[in-house]
Design a protein around this motif. Structure first.
Motif, mmCIF file in Angstrom:
data_model
loop_
_atom_site.group_PDB
_atom_site.id
_atom_site.type_symbol
_atom_site.label_atom_id
_atom_site.label_comp_id
_atom_site.label_asym_id
_atom_site.label_seq_id
_atom_site.Cartn_x
_atom_site.Cartn_y
_atom_site.Cartn_z
ATOM 1 N N THR A 10 -4.382 -30.942 9.876
ATOM 2 C CA THR A 10 -3.284 -31.748 9.317
ATOM 3 C C THR A 10 -2.155 -31.850 10.331
ATOM 4 O OG1 THR A 10 -2.403 -29.790 8.164
ATOM 5 C CG2 THR A 10 -3.868 -31.227 6.918
ATOM 6 N N ASN A 11 -1.895 -30.751 11.058
ATOM 7 C CA ASN A 11 -0.865 -30.791 12.099
ATOM 8 C C ASN A 11 -1.238 -31.797 13.188
ATOM 9 O OD1 ASN A 11 -0.378 -29.885 15.032
ATOM 10 N ND2 ASN A 11 1.371 -28.978 13.956
ATOM 11 N N ILE B 2 -0.632 -35.516 12.563
ATOM 12 C CA ILE B 2 0.745 -36.043 12.628
ATOM 13 C C ILE B 2 1.436 -35.765 13.965
ATOM 14 C CG2 ILE B 2 1.138 -36.066 10.115
ATOM 15 C CD1 ILE B 2 2.666 -33.473 10.351
ATOM 16 N N ASN C 130 3.254 -30.932 5.173
ATOM 17 C CA ASN C 130 3.551 -31.649 6.416
ATOM 18 C C ASN C 130 5.057 -31.720 6.656
ATOM 19 O OD1 ASN C 130 0.966 -32.172 7.319
ATOM 20 N ND2 ASN C 130 0.831 -34.189 6.336
ATOM 21 N N VAL D 267 7.371 -29.640 5.785
ATOM 22 C CA VAL D 267 7.963 -28.374 6.215
ATOM 23 C C VAL D 267 7.625 -28.015 7.664
ATOM 24 C CG1 VAL D 267 8.052 -27.530 3.838
ATOM 25 C CG2 VAL D 267 6.142 -26.809 5.316
ATOM 26 N N GLU D 268 6.775 -28.799 8.325
ATOM 27 C CA GLU D 268 6.608 -28.655 9.784
ATOM 28 C C GLU D 268 7.976 -28.654 10.471
ATOM 29 O OE1 GLU D 268 4.132 -28.600 12.137
ATOM 30 O OE2 GLU D 268 2.299 -29.011 11.007
ATOM 31 N N LEU E 147 2.322 -20.025 3.843
ATOM 32 C CA LEU E 147 2.909 -20.894 2.818
ATOM 33 C C LEU E 147 1.855 -21.864 2.261
ATOM 34 C CD1 LEU E 147 5.331 -21.838 1.208
ATOM 35 C CD2 LEU E 147 6.047 -23.222 3.184
ATOM 36 N N VAL F 110 5.969 -31.105 15.360
ATOM 37 C CA VAL F 110 5.865 -32.469 14.851
ATOM 38 C C VAL F 110 6.615 -33.508 15.688
ATOM 39 C CG1 VAL F 110 7.727 -32.236 13.161
ATOM 40 C CG2 VAL F 110 5.828 -33.775 12.664
ATOM 41 N N TRP G 284 3.297 -18.479 9.805
ATOM 42 C CA TRP G 284 4.199 -18.785 8.678
ATOM 43 C C TRP G 284 3.659 -19.971 7.878
ATOM 44 C CZ3 TRP G 284 6.726 -23.596 8.547
ATOM 45 C CH2 TRP G 284 7.487 -23.796 7.389
ATOM 46 N N HIS G 285 3.251 -21.002 8.606
ATOM 47 C CA HIS G 285 2.843 -22.240 7.951
ATOM 48 C C HIS G 285 1.603 -22.014 7.084
ATOM 49 C CE1 HIS G 285 2.758 -26.902 8.586
ATOM 50 N NE2 HIS G 285 2.919 -26.564 7.342
ATOM 51 N N LEU H 240 10.621 -27.193 9.830
ATOM 52 C CA LEU H 240 11.337 -25.911 9.945
ATOM 53 C C LEU H 240 11.144 -25.302 11.343
ATOM 54 C CD1 LEU H 240 13.174 -24.128 8.159
ATOM 55 C CD2 LEU H 240 11.186 -22.668 7.743
#
Lengths: 200, 200
Positions: free
Chosen positions: A146-147, A150, B16, B18-19, A48, A31, A44-45, B21
């Motif tokens: 979504t990644n 942003i 978004n 938690v990106e 979750l 990000v 991981w993402h 982390l």
């Protein structure tokens, strides 16, 4: 060595081997744009995400543990076969054979029945052959969208996909969840306005 | 906006957030030693470890999905509170308050009942108050040991922990799994011989 110690040794050898997924990089960025995202943190993402968003699956109540297992292992084959960009159609063609070999080698490190379970889960995910696999695949398709919205910045137009190609590539989300497909479409629209996809 | 759209918006805002982390780095390294490991890929690794190793839990058949949920979210508080090195006893003292605030903020982004479920899971993990939490914590303690043995190199002796401190810190693995504790002890022994911990 007892049979149980021998099992644990096999399992830990596998778990050490999969450290290498942290070294496989994707096309998207983290990000703050400091580096490319790797396939381990991506996995991981999405695991979750699947837990948080499972309620939106149109098939109703799904086996969430099965979905999470698929998502945690779905990219392991990239350790041998590499990550292939979703819009590189040439590279995509060669990928299935490479990935089958990788799956056989990696899951073959585990005790036989556990390795067979993982191989079946991986194939189920690839084939989207169950409601769980279809939902897992929809989450794996949604996260890069979504990644990217942003963390992405407009690039050379010749290097970015068209909005039509992105919509076609992500269309399978609709089969798993109308609500997530609406979100995906809206994200693709906003990203196109931002110049991340070509408006054609 | 429909109630369901509003839920998804909250959930995607959380997902978004938690990106971040992926930007929290730990003391351990990835296997080629090119960089420090981040908490997102660490969380992926231990979720997969828990699935592979669940059969070794002494409490018998556990709720694996619950374990995996705990492991996927256990480090999210580091987004606000940072990662504290396991052997930095000064920093450890201040950590609980910071982490409670972080948990309230982050899980508070979710729809209320979902946020409450995650907060409960995170507290359960921290307190090791159930067989699932104890097993999850044992996996979270084991992974840095196995990672360090293959990615660590001897450092200035004044900067590394003693074998006694590592054994004390990891002792709780024994409460969850005798088999994994035997593996942990053997890994600590080999790591000490390699100079990764001080032999005292």
């Amino acid at each position: 060595m007892s049979p149980n110690e021998s099992r644990i040794t096999q399992q830990l050898d596998f778990l050490n081997e999969v450290e290498k997924l942290k070294l496989v990089f994707r096309r998207n960025r983290v990000v703050d744009r400091s580096r490319f995202e790797n396939s381990a943190e991506h996995s991981w993402h999405i695991a979750l995400m699947a837990i948080v968003l499972a309620e939106h699956a149109d098939a109703g109540s799904l086996d969430v543990l099965r979905i999470v297992k698929m998502l945690l292992i779905h990219d392991l084959v990239e350790i041998d076969a590499g990550d292939t960009w979703a819009y590189d159609t040439q590279a995509q063609k060669k990928q299935p054979d490479n990935e089958e070999s990788a799956a056989a080698r990696l899951f073959g490190m585990l005790p036989a029945e556990q390795g067979a379970e993982f191989l079946d889960l991986w194939r189920e995910f690839e084939a989207r052959s169950t409601p769980e696999a279809a939902f897992a695949a929809s989450i794996d398709a949604l996260q890069p969208l979504t990644n990217h919205l942003i963390s992405g910045e407009p690039e050379d137009p010749s290097l970015i996909p068209t909005k039509t190609a992105v919509l076609a590539r992500k269309q399978h989300i609709a089969a798993a969840s109308a609500a997530l497909w609406a979100q995906a479409q809206s994200t693709i629209e906003t990203s196109t306005e931002k110049g991340l996809y070509r408006n054609e």
